[in-house]
Design a protein around this motif. Structure first.
Motif, PDB file in Angstrom:
ATOM      1  N   LEU A 101       1.060  -1.464  -0.164  1.00  0.00           N
ATOM      2  CA  LEU A 101       0.370   0.082  -0.133  1.00  0.00           C
ATOM      3  C   LEU A 101       1.134   1.055   0.025  1.00  0.00           C
ATOM      4  O   LEU A 101       2.071   1.306   0.897  1.00  0.00           O
ATOM      5  N   VAL A 102       0.498   2.356  -0.912  1.00  0.00           N
ATOM      6  CA  VAL A 102       1.230   3.311  -0.923  1.00  0.00           C
ATOM      7  C   VAL A 102       0.211   4.485  -0.292  1.00  0.00           C
ATOM      8  O   VAL A 102      -1.139   5.125  -0.312  1.00  0.00           O
ATOM      9  N   LYS A 103       0.332   4.990   1.386  1.00  0.00           N
ATOM     10  CA  LYS A 103       0.122   5.859   1.692  1.00  0.00           C
ATOM     11  C   LYS A 103       0.894   6.749   2.964  1.00  0.00           C
ATOM     12  O   LYS A 103       2.059   7.065   2.873  1.00  0.00           O
ATOM     13  N   ILE A 104      -0.173   7.416   3.624  1.00  0.00           N
ATOM     14  CA  ILE A 104       1.019   8.828   4.643  1.00  0.00           C
ATOM     15  C   ILE A 104       0.983   8.334   5.601  1.00  0.00           C
ATOM     16  O   ILE A 104       0.176   7.617   5.769  1.00  0.00           O
ATOM     17  N   TYR A 105       2.785   6.984   6.416  1.00  0.00           N
ATOM     18  CA  TYR A 105       2.593   7.142   7.105  1.00  0.00           C
ATOM     19  C   TYR A 105       1.708   8.077   8.435  1.00  0.00           C
ATOM     20  O   TYR A 105       2.908   9.045   8.521  1.00  0.00           O
ATOM     21  N   ARG A 106       1.268   7.703   9.865  1.00  0.00           N
ATOM     22  CA  ARG A 106       0.914   8.608  10.527  1.00  0.00           C
ATOM     23  C   ARG A 106       1.595   7.882  11.758  1.00  0.00           C
ATOM     24  O   ARG A 106       1.392   8.373  12.900  1.00  0.00           O
ATOM     25  N   GLY A 107       2.457   7.153  11.879  1.00  0.00           N
ATOM     26  CA  GLY A 107       2.944   6.953  13.535  1.00  0.00           C
ATOM     27  C   GLY A 107       1.866   5.005  13.356  1.00  0.00           C
ATOM     28  O   GLY A 107       1.911   4.514  13.286  1.00  0.00           O
ATOM     29  N   THR A 108       3.461   4.270  14.546  1.00  0.00           N
ATOM     30  CA  THR A 108       2.958   3.175  15.364  1.00  0.00           C
ATOM     31  C   THR A 108       2.468   3.639  16.790  1.00  0.00           C
ATOM     32  O   THR A 108       4.059   4.088  17.325  1.00  0.00           O
ATOM     33  N   PHE A 109       1.580   3.538  17.281  1.00  0.00           N
ATOM     34  CA  PHE A 109       1.205   3.141  18.345  1.00  0.00           C
ATOM     35  C   PHE A 109       0.386   1.696  19.525  1.00  0.00           C
ATOM     36  O   PHE A 109      -0.346   1.713  18.377  1.00  0.00           O
ATOM     37  N   CYS A 110       1.163   1.798  20.256  1.00  0.00           N
ATOM     38  CA  CYS A 110       0.385   0.394  21.198  1.00  0.00           C
ATOM     39  C   CYS A 110      -0.005  -0.669  20.167  1.00  0.00           C
ATOM     40  O   CYS A 110      -0.597  -1.428  20.258  1.00  0.00           O
ATOM     41  N   GLY A 111       1.180  -0.729  19.338  1.00  0.00           N
ATOM     42  CA  GLY A 111       1.189  -1.877  18.377  1.00  0.00           C
ATOM     43  C   GLY A 111      -0.006  -1.432  17.017  1.00  0.00           C
ATOM     44  O   GLY A 111       0.008  -2.785  16.428  1.00  0.00           O
ATOM     45  N   ILE A 112      -0.479  -0.861  17.188  1.00  0.00           N
ATOM     46  CA  ILE A 112      -1.205  -0.413  15.312  1.00  0.00           C
ATOM     47  C   ILE A 112      -0.383   1.221  14.622  1.00  0.00           C
ATOM     48  O   ILE A 112       0.292   2.018  15.031  1.00  0.00           O
ATOM     49  N   VAL A 113       0.043   0.612  13.366  1.00  0.00           N
ATOM     50  CA  VAL A 113      -0.065   1.113  12.265  1.00  0.00           C
ATOM     51  C   VAL A 113      -0.797   1.998  11.769  1.00  0.00           C
ATOM     52  O   VAL A 113      -1.640   1.451  11.521  1.00  0.00           O
ATOM     53  N   PHE A 114      -0.636   3.958  12.058  1.00  0.00           N
ATOM     54  CA  PHE A 114      -2.098   4.197  11.056  1.00  0.00           C
ATOM     55  C   PHE A 114      -1.735   4.653   9.828  1.00  0.00           C
ATOM     56  O   PHE A 114      -0.057   5.356   9.925  1.00  0.00           O
ATOM     57  N   LEU A 115      -2.061   4.716   8.944  1.00  0.00           N
ATOM     58  CA  LEU A 115      -2.103   5.642   7.757  1.00  0.00           C
ATOM     59  C   LEU A 115      -3.118   6.037   7.696  1.00  0.00           C
ATOM     60  O   LEU A 115      -4.257   5.937   7.701  1.00  0.00           O
ATOM     61  N   GLU A 116      -2.560   6.984   6.456  1.00  0.00           N
ATOM     62  CA  GLU A 116      -3.575   7.896   6.054  1.00  0.00           C
ATOM     63  C   GLU A 116      -3.744   8.449   4.746  1.00  0.00           C
ATOM     64  O   GLU A 116      -2.990   7.602   3.504  1.00  0.00           O
ATOM     65  N   THR A 117      -5.425   7.677   4.084  1.00  0.00           N
ATOM     66  CA  THR A 117      -5.670   8.500   2.910  1.00  0.00           C
ATOM     67  C   THR A 117      -6.154  10.009   2.866  1.00  0.00           C
ATOM     68  O   THR A 117      -6.502  10.265   3.441  1.00  0.00           O
ATOM     69  N   LEU A 118      -6.281  10.177   1.549  1.00  0.00           N
ATOM     70  CA  LEU A 118      -6.307  11.984   1.040  1.00  0.00           C
ATOM     71  C   LEU A 118      -7.707  11.992   0.062  1.00  0.00           C
ATOM     72  O   LEU A 118      -7.464  12.884   0.555  1.00  0.00           O
ATOM     73  N   ASN A 119      -8.115  10.615  -0.511  1.00  0.00           N
ATOM     74  CA  ASN A 119      -9.535  10.673  -1.476  1.00  0.00           C
ATOM     75  C   ASN A 119      -9.818   9.284  -1.349  1.00  0.00           C
ATOM     76  O   ASN A 119      -9.655   8.293  -1.905  1.00  0.00           O
ATOM     77  N   PRO A 120     -10.814   9.200  -0.336  1.00  0.00           N
ATOM     78  CA  PRO A 120     -11.364  10.380   0.837  1.00  0.00           C
ATOM     79  C   PRO A 120     -10.116   9.884   2.062  1.00  0.00           C
ATOM     80  O   PRO A 120      -9.691   9.482   2.085  1.00  0.00           O
ATOM     81  N   SER A 121     -11.010  11.125   2.400  1.00  0.00           N
ATOM     82  CA  SER A 121      -9.991  11.376   3.986  1.00  0.00           C
ATOM     83  C   SER A 121     -10.237  10.444   5.266  1.00  0.00           C
ATOM     84  O   SER A 121     -11.577  10.681   5.321  1.00  0.00           O
ATOM     85  N   ALA A 122      -9.346   9.657   5.405  1.00  0.00           N
ATOM     86  CA  ALA A 122      -9.745   8.959   5.960  1.00  0.00           C
ATOM     87  C   ALA A 122      -8.467   7.813   6.948  1.00  0.00           C
ATOM     88  O   ALA A 122      -6.979   8.325   6.107  1.00  0.00           O
ATOM     89  N   VAL A 123      -8.682   7.780   7.452  1.00  0.00           N
ATOM     90  CA  VAL A 123      -7.471   6.939   8.677  1.00  0.00           C
ATOM     91  C   VAL A 123      -7.648   5.468   8.883  1.00  0.00           C
ATOM     92  O   VAL A 123      -8.953   4.957   8.985  1.00  0.00           O
ATOM     93  N   LEU A 124      -6.269   4.223   8.103  1.00  0.00           N
ATOM     94  CA  LEU A 124      -6.250   3.297   8.511  1.00  0.00           C
ATOM     95  C   LEU A 124      -5.558   2.683   9.101  1.00  0.00           C
ATOM     96  O   LEU A 124      -4.584   3.609   9.852  1.00  0.00           O
ATOM     97  N   ALA A 125      -6.178   2.004  10.292  1.00  0.00           N
ATOM     98  CA  ALA A 125      -5.270   1.307  10.962  1.00  0.00           C
ATOM     99  C   ALA A 125      -4.697  -0.438  11.053  1.00  0.00           C
ATOM    100  O   ALA A 125      -6.084  -0.794  10.726  1.00  0.00           O
ATOM    101  N   LEU A 126      -4.016  -0.989  10.872  1.00  0.00           N
ATOM    102  CA  LEU A 126      -3.325  -1.935  10.926  1.00  0.00           C
ATOM    103  C   LEU A 126      -2.692  -2.732  12.003  1.00  0.00           C
ATOM    104  O   LEU A 126      -1.957  -2.065  12.395  1.00  0.00           O
ATOM    105  N   PRO A 127      -2.749  -3.866  12.544  1.00  0.00           N
ATOM    106  CA  PRO A 127      -2.188  -4.005  13.476  1.00  0.00           C
ATOM    107  C   PRO A 127      -0.785  -4.069  12.960  1.00  0.00           C
ATOM    108  O   PRO A 127      -0.763  -4.840  12.015  1.00  0.00           O
TER     109      PRO A 127
END
Length: 164
Positions: A101-127
């Motif tokens: 996946l190509v996304k904006i990396y928003r960091g890893t916290f408490c065992g979750i990788v947070f990613l952002e998409t722009l269109n639509p604006s959304a945050v994804l969470a992956l273990p």
């Protein structure tokens, strides 16, 4: 599709990864043919230091458009807010979706990788256990295969999506 100079093709995200060695990644035979072009088929640590892939979809528009060839550096870890290639395990990749996946990396916290998409604006969470690698996107390839570094605003995901 035109091949990039000094690189050969093999598909990853919508299928094509461009490797310096010219190897074609093998695809797991346990998945359907529809998934064959969407899976990496190798350990991300075995990718060359610099590799590229053809993106599919407009979830990162206007930073990265459908069909853009993004170049990644396997040895560079993205900073929070930079555009990255996230490679999930094959087992964690839902059928019909891309393993990379190509996304904006928003960091890893408490065992979750947070990613952002722009269109639509959304945050994804992956273990984080489902993520094999996170590599920094260092640029794209323009017409004729010329390397174009990402401008600082694009690296940090500093785009505002305006929906009329």
């Amino acid at each position: 599709m035109t091949a990039l100079p000094s690189r050969s093709r093999a598909r990853v995200d919508s299928g094509e990864v461009f490797t310096e060695t010219g190897e074609n990644p093998s695809v797991s035979r346990s998945r359907s043919r529809a998934d064959a072009g969407r899976l990496l088929g190798r350990d991300p640590a075995d990718l060359p230091r610099r590799y590229a892939m053809l993106t599919e979809g407009n979830c990162m528009w206007p930073a990265i458009m459908d069909g853009t060839v993004c170049e990644m550096d396997r040895e560079q870890t993205p900073a929070e807010g930079e555009i990255a290639c996230i490679i999930r395990s094959e087992a964690a990749t839902p059928p019909g979706e891309h393993q990379a996946l190509v996304k904006i990396y928003r960091g890893t916290f408490c065992g979750i990788v947070f990613l952002e998409t722009l269109n639509p604006s959304a945050v994804l969470a992956l273990p984080s256990a489902d993520v094999l690698a996170i590599h920094r996107v260092v640029g794209t390839r323009g017409a004729g295969g010329a390397f174009l570094p990402l401008p600082p605003a694009a690296r940090r995901g500093a785009y505002q999506v305006i929906v009329a």
